[in-house]
Design a protein around this motif. Structure first.
Motif, short mmCIF file in Angstrom:
data_model
loop_
_atom_site.label_atom_id
_atom_site.label_comp_id
_atom_site.label_asym_id
_atom_site.label_seq_id
_atom_site.Cartn_x
_atom_site.Cartn_y
_atom_site.Cartn_z
N LEU A 56 0.83 -1.21 0.00
CA LEU A 56 0.00 0.00 0.00
C LEU A 56 0.86 1.26 0.00
O LEU A 56 0.61 2.20 -0.76
N ARG A 59 2.82 1.63 -3.34
CA ARG A 59 1.89 1.98 -4.41
C ARG A 59 1.54 3.46 -4.35
O ARG A 59 1.54 4.17 -5.36
N LYS A 60 1.24 3.94 -3.14
CA LYS A 60 0.90 5.36 -2.97
C LYS A 60 2.10 6.24 -3.33
O LYS A 60 1.94 7.27 -4.00
N SER A 61 3.29 5.86 -2.92
CA SER A 61 4.50 6.61 -3.24
C SER A 61 4.74 6.63 -4.75
O SER A 61 5.02 7.69 -5.33
N GLN A 63 2.56 6.24 -7.15
CA GLN A 63 1.52 7.05 -7.79
C GLN A 63 1.83 8.53 -7.65
O GLN A 63 1.67 9.30 -8.60
N SER A 64 2.28 8.94 -6.49
CA SER A 64 2.59 10.35 -6.25
C SER A 64 3.69 10.82 -7.19
O SER A 64 3.60 11.89 -7.80
N LEU A 72 6.33 11.90 -2.19
CA LEU A 72 5.10 11.74 -1.42
C LEU A 72 5.12 12.60 -0.17
O LEU A 72 6.12 12.68 0.54
N ASN A 76 -0.28 12.69 3.75
CA ASN A 76 -1.34 12.13 2.91
C ASN A 76 -1.47 10.61 3.04
O ASN A 76 -2.25 10.01 2.33
N LEU A 77 -0.70 10.02 3.94
CA LEU A 77 -0.70 8.56 4.10
C LEU A 77 -1.64 8.12 5.22
O LEU A 77 -1.74 8.77 6.26
N SER A 78 -2.27 6.98 5.00
CA SER A 78 -3.04 6.34 6.08
C SER A 78 -2.03 5.71 7.05
O SER A 78 -0.85 5.53 6.70
N GLU A 81 -0.41 2.72 5.34
CA GLU A 81 0.57 3.09 4.32
C GLU A 81 1.86 3.58 4.96
O GLU A 81 2.96 3.26 4.50
#
Length: 96
Positions: A56, A59-61, A63-64, A72, A76-78, A81
């Motif tokens: 997770l 993936r978020k990193s 995408q950013s 990132l 903005n992370l849960s 994440e």
């Protein structure tokens, strides 16, 4: 008793495939920014129970960076994440 044993065997197989699948996903996300050799080292250092969170976070990193070209923003992370990225960073530091 046989039904219970068969059920446990199925559960163990499912968990084994699930763990392998997470390792494959983690490798895929890791290789967006790192070499396969580095990613294999990182994956080996991340406990199986933290791999989902690592996926997770990576993936978020990824995408950013791909969308904005910027690193990132951790705010903005849960929590999941953030835990995952922390595990990746710690493993990466070991592997360098």
């Amino acid at each position: 008793m046989r039904i219970l044993a068969a059920g446990l065997s199925a559960l163990v197989l499912t968990l084994g495939f699930s763990s392998a699948s997470r390792a494959d996903e983690l490798l895929k996300e890791c290789m967006v920014t790192s070499s396969e050799k580095m990613c294999q080292c990182i994956i080996a250092r991340i406990p199986a129970d933290q791999r989902s969170n690592a996926i997770l976070g990576l993936r978020k990193s990824n995408q950013s960076v791909s969308v904005s070209g910027n690193l990132l923003n951790p705010s903005n992370l849960s929590p999941q994440e953030m835990q995952g990225l922390n595990a990746v960073v710690a493993a990466q530091a070991y592997c360098m």
